[in-house]
Design an enzyme around this catalytic site. Structure first.
Site, PDB file in Angstrom:
ATOM      1  N   LYS A  10      89.419  65.151 -27.412  1.00 61.98           N
ATOM      2  CA  LYS A  10      90.208  65.942 -28.361  1.00 61.98           C
ATOM      3  C   LYS A  10      89.476  67.199 -28.820  1.00 61.98           C
ATOM      4  O   LYS A  10      90.057  68.041 -29.494  1.00 61.98           O
ATOM      5  CB  LYS A  10      90.571  65.091 -29.579  1.00 61.98           C
ATOM      6  CG  LYS A  10      91.518  63.954 -29.250  1.00 61.98           C
ATOM      7  CD  LYS A  10      91.862  63.156 -30.484  1.00 61.98           C
ATOM      8  CE  LYS A  10      92.812  62.021 -30.116  1.00 61.98           C
ATOM      9  NZ  LYS A  10      93.127  61.206 -31.288  1.00 61.98           N
ATOM     10  N   CYS A  11      88.205  67.323 -28.457  1.00 60.73           N
ATOM     11  CA  CYS A  11      87.369  68.451 -28.891  1.00 60.73           C
ATOM     12  C   CYS A  11      87.333  69.530 -27.813  1.00 60.73           C
ATOM     13  O   CYS A  11      86.958  69.276 -26.669  1.00 60.73           O
ATOM     14  CB  CYS A  11      85.955  67.957 -29.171  1.00 60.73           C
ATOM     15  SG  CYS A  11      84.751  69.257 -29.479  1.00 60.73           S
ATOM     16  N   GLY A  12      87.727  70.743 -28.188  1.00 61.34           N
ATOM     17  CA  GLY A  12      87.746  71.853 -27.245  1.00 61.34           C
ATOM     18  C   GLY A  12      86.374  72.169 -26.676  1.00 61.34           C
ATOM     19  O   GLY A  12      86.234  72.421 -25.470  1.00 61.34           O
TER      20      GLY A  12
END
Length: 114
Positions: A10-12
């Site tokens: 979920k972390c860019g």
């Protein structure tokens, strides 16, 4: 070369770091989604130290209640205990290769150990 990334999809920044690893010829990538497969306390202590950070520097504050709980002000051992019990408190991504460990924020820091 083998590279292990402690990853949150979920972390860019974590996704961009993983993309760099996957696009680098000769790199075999092991992806550990640490929210599903949490760190052991010993491994967490090792990668934080090897990255040249303190546990307080490795706390994820954004999107957690770490600051409200006062975690950044606790001693290193207590911070590691909190991170080991709830991996959401660990900032990311960390990458480990035979050349060392980096906290890859920004993602280009991974190039230092490839």
């Amino acid at each position: 070369m083998k590279a292990t990334i402690w990853h949150n999809p979920k972390c860019g920044t974590s996704r961009k770091t993983l993309a760099i690893l996957e696009e680098t010829p000769g790199v075999e990538v092991e992806v550990i989604e640490y929210l599903k497969t949490p760190f052991t306390r010993d491994k967490l202590a090792q990668i934080i130290a090897d990255a040249g950070l303190t546990p307080a520097e490795a706390i994820r504050k954004m999107g957690t209640d770490a600051e409200e709980r006062g975690l950044p002000t606790l001693d290193a051992s207590a911070i590691l205990d909190a991170m080991a019990s709830d991996p959401a408190y660990v900032n990311r991504p960390f990458v480990e290769t035979e050349k060392g460990v980096r906290f890859c924020r920004p993602q280009d820091k991974v190039l230092e150990i490839l």
